[in-house]
Write a protein that holds these residues in place. Structure first.
Motif, PDB file in Angstrom:
ATOM      1  N   ARG A  49       0.806  -1.205   0.000  1.00 55.50           N
ATOM      2  CA  ARG A  49       0.000   0.000   0.000  1.00 55.50           C
ATOM      3  C   ARG A  49       0.849   1.269   0.000  1.00 55.50           C
ATOM      4  O   ARG A  49       1.913   1.343   0.612  1.00 55.50           O
ATOM      5  N   LEU A  50       0.305   2.274  -0.689  1.00 61.72           N
ATOM      6  CA  LEU A  50       0.869   3.614  -0.683  1.00 61.72           C
ATOM      7  C   LEU A  50      -0.308   4.564  -0.559  1.00 61.72           C
ATOM      8  O   LEU A  50      -1.061   4.775  -1.519  1.00 61.72           O
ATOM      9  N   GLN A  51      -0.507   5.079   0.641  1.00 59.94           N
ATOM     10  CA  GLN A  51      -1.669   5.930   0.955  1.00 59.94           C
ATOM     11  C   GLN A  51      -2.948   5.139   0.624  1.00 59.94           C
ATOM     12  O   GLN A  51      -3.173   4.081   1.181  1.00 59.94           O
ATOM     13  N   ASN A  52      -3.766   5.624  -0.294  1.00 61.69           N
ATOM     14  CA  ASN A  52      -5.020   4.924  -0.603  1.00 61.69           C
ATOM     15  C   ASN A  52      -4.915   4.050  -1.850  1.00 61.69           C
ATOM     16  O   ASN A  52      -5.918   3.623  -2.404  1.00 61.69           O
ATOM     17  N   LYS A  53      -3.699   3.764  -2.297  1.00 62.20           N
ATOM     18  CA  LYS A  53      -3.476   2.974  -3.503  1.00 62.20           C
ATOM     19  C   LYS A  53      -2.696   1.720  -3.145  1.00 62.20           C
ATOM     20  O   LYS A  53      -1.741   1.767  -2.358  1.00 62.20           O
ATOM     21  N   ALA A  54      -3.104   0.591  -3.727  1.00 59.97           N
ATOM     22  CA  ALA A  54      -2.410  -0.676  -3.482  1.00 59.97           C
ATOM     23  C   ALA A  54      -1.748  -1.144  -4.769  1.00 59.97           C
ATOM     24  O   ALA A  54      -2.369  -1.134  -5.832  1.00 59.97           O
ATOM     25  N   PHE A  55      -0.495  -1.551  -4.661  1.00 57.03           N
ATOM     26  CA  PHE A  55       0.234  -2.108  -5.794  1.00 57.03           C
ATOM     27  C   PHE A  55       0.577  -3.561  -5.495  1.00 57.03           C
ATOM     28  O   PHE A  55       1.020  -3.894  -4.388  1.00 57.03           O
ATOM     29  N   LYS A  56       0.394  -4.436  -6.470  1.00 60.04           N
ATOM     30  CA  LYS A  56       0.730  -5.846  -6.279  1.00 60.04           C
ATOM     31  C   LYS A  56       2.204  -6.101  -6.612  1.00 60.04           C
ATOM     32  O   LYS A  56       2.771  -7.105  -6.185  1.00 60.04           O
ATOM     33  N   LEU A  57       2.797  -5.227  -7.405  1.00 64.15           N
ATOM     34  CA  LEU A  57       4.225  -5.276  -7.740  1.00 64.15           C
ATOM     35  C   LEU A  57       4.635  -6.574  -8.429  1.00 64.15           C
ATOM     36  O   LEU A  57       5.699  -7.131  -8.163  1.00 64.15           O
ATOM     37  N   PHE A  58       3.795  -7.057  -9.311  1.00 68.57           N
ATOM     38  CA  PHE A  58       4.189  -8.148 -10.196  1.00 68.57           C
ATOM     39  C   PHE A  58       3.405  -8.027 -11.495  1.00 68.57           C
ATOM     40  O   PHE A  58       2.368  -7.362 -11.556  1.00 68.57           O
ATOM     41  N   THR A  59       3.927  -8.659 -12.510  1.00 71.85           N
ATOM     42  CA  THR A  59       3.225  -8.728 -13.782  1.00 71.85           C
ATOM     43  C   THR A  59       3.613 -10.025 -14.471  1.00 71.85           C
ATOM     44  O   THR A  59       4.457 -10.779 -13.979  1.00 71.85           O
ATOM     45  N   PHE A  60       3.000 -10.297 -15.600  1.00 72.24           N
ATOM     46  CA  PHE A  60       3.270 -11.553 -16.301  1.00 72.24           C
ATOM     47  C   PHE A  60       2.962 -11.399 -17.775  1.00 72.24           C
ATOM     48  O   PHE A  60       2.224 -10.495 -18.195  1.00 72.24           O
ATOM     49  N   SER A  61       3.536 -12.289 -18.553  1.00 73.35           N
ATOM     50  CA  SER A  61       3.361 -12.273 -20.004  1.00 73.35           C
ATOM     51  C   SER A  61       2.117 -13.056 -20.397  1.00 73.35           C
ATOM     52  O   SER A  61       1.573 -13.819 -19.584  1.00 73.35           O
ATOM     53  N   PRO A  62       1.667 -12.914 -21.631  1.00 67.93           N
ATOM     54  CA  PRO A  62       0.684 -13.866 -22.146  1.00 67.93           C
ATOM     55  C   PRO A  62       1.327 -15.257 -22.259  1.00 67.93           C
ATOM     56  O   PRO A  62       2.559 -15.385 -22.252  1.00 67.93           O
TER      57      PRO A  62
END
Length: 264
Positions: A49-62
Motif C-alpha cells: 500500500r501507498l496511501q489509498n493505492k495498493a500495488f501488487k508489484l508483479f506482472t506476467f506475459s501472455p
C-alpha cells in the motif's frame, strides 16, 4: 527478478479464451497460495500500500508458444494449439513473491488455466538485463495509462501523443517506486520521454491500440484499453528498473504492461 515456466499439455489440444489474462492472474495467486495462503490473501486483498493505492508489484506475459508459432484463433472468442510446450514469464522485484511462487510450484507440479491443466516441466530464472537511462522495449502485453479528473465519471484512457500520457506514466512509476522502497523517488525525472516505434505503427497501419475484456460474460466484466507496440523510453535508470520488473502503466497484476528489451 523474472522466472519462466515451461508448461506441457496434458492432452493433444488445448483451448483457451482469447481474453485469458484473468485466468493467468488466478493461476499465479493459486500457486502462491500453495506456499502461503496468508501471503496470497494479503497480496490479493491489500498488496503493497501507498496511501489509498495498493500495488501488487508483479506482472506476467501472455502464454506464448516457442519458435514464434501462433495460436489458432476461432470465431467464438477462443484460441487453440497443439504445440506441446507453452511458456509463461512472471516478473516481480519482491523476493518474497518469487520465493512463494517457486515453493508453491514445488508443492504442486500441475497447474490449471481455466479448465485446462498443465504440467510444469521447468522453472527457470532469467538473467536481469543491464538497464540504462535510454532503453528500447517491446511490449509483451498492452500498456494501460488512465487518468480521472474531478468531474469525470469514468477514468479516461490515455495513449502516446496525448498531452498527459507521459506525466501519468511517469507518476505511476514513481508511486510504484515508493511502494517498493518505502520512500519517495527523489531523482530528476524531468527528461522522461516515451517514443513509439513509428515504423512498427506504420506496418500495423496504426492498429496498435488494444481493447481487452477482463472476465468476459461475468457480472464483473471490465473492458480495458492499452497500447501494444515497441517503444523507446528515456527515464532515470531506477524508474526503468521498476517498470521492467513491475510492469509499465496500470493493471500490471492483471497481465498488462510487461515488456522485454528490444535487442534488434
Amino acid at each position: 527478478m523474472r522466472i519462466t515456466l515451461e508448461l506441457s499439455l496434458r492432452k493433444r489440444m488445448v483451448t483457451l479464451p482469447v481474453n485469458n489474462s484473468h485466468l493467468l492472474s488466478s493461476l499465479i495467486y493459486n500457486i502462491v497460495d500453495k506456499s502461503s495462503s496468508e501471503y496470497a490473501e494479503r497480496l490479493h486483498e491489500q498488496g503493497y500500500r501507498l496511501q489509498n493505492k495498493a500495488f501488487k508489484l508483479f506482472t506476467f506475459s501472455p502464454l506464448y508458444l516457442p519458435n514464434r508459432r501462433k495460436w489458432e484463433m476461432h470465431d467464438d472468442g477462443t484460441m487453440s494449439t497443439t504445440e506441446r510446450l507453452l511458456h509463461l514469464v512472471i516478473s516481480s522485484p519482491k523476493s518474497e513473491f518469487i520465493e512463494h511462487l517457486v515453493v508453491g510450484l514445488l508443492h504442486e507440479p500441475f497447474v490449471s488455466v481455466g479448465k485446462e491443466r498443465f504440467r510444469v516441466e521447468t522453472v527457470r530464472r532469467l538473467d536481469q538485463p543491464a538497464l540504462s537511462g535510454d532503453m528500447r522495449f517491446i511490449a509483451l502485453s498492452p500498456i494501460v495509462c488512465a487518468t480521472k479528473h474531478t468531474d469525470d465519471v469514468y477514468a479516461q484512457y490515455l495513449f502516446p501523443g496525448d498531452e498527459e500520457f507521459e506525466r501519468v506514466l511517469c507518476e505511476n512509476l514513481c508511486r510504484k517506486y515508493e511502494a517498493l522502497y518505502t520512500r519517495p523517488y527523489a531523482g530528476d525525472n524531468s527528461n522522461f520521454r516515451f517514443t513509439l516505434d513509428q515504423n512498427y505503427a506504420e506496418r500495423k497501419q496504426g492498429k496498435i491500440r488494444k481493447l481487452i475484456t477482463i472476465k468476459e460474460g461475468k457480472p464483473e466484466e471490465t473492458k480495458v484499453k492499452g497500447v501494444l507496440a515497441p517503444f523507446r523510453l528515456e527515464a532515470p535508470a531506477e524508474l526503468m528498473e521498476v517498470g521492467y520488473e513491475c510492469g509499465f502503466g496500470e493493471r500490471n497484476s492483471q497481465g498488462f504492461g510487461m515488456v522485454k528489451v528490444d535487442e534488434s
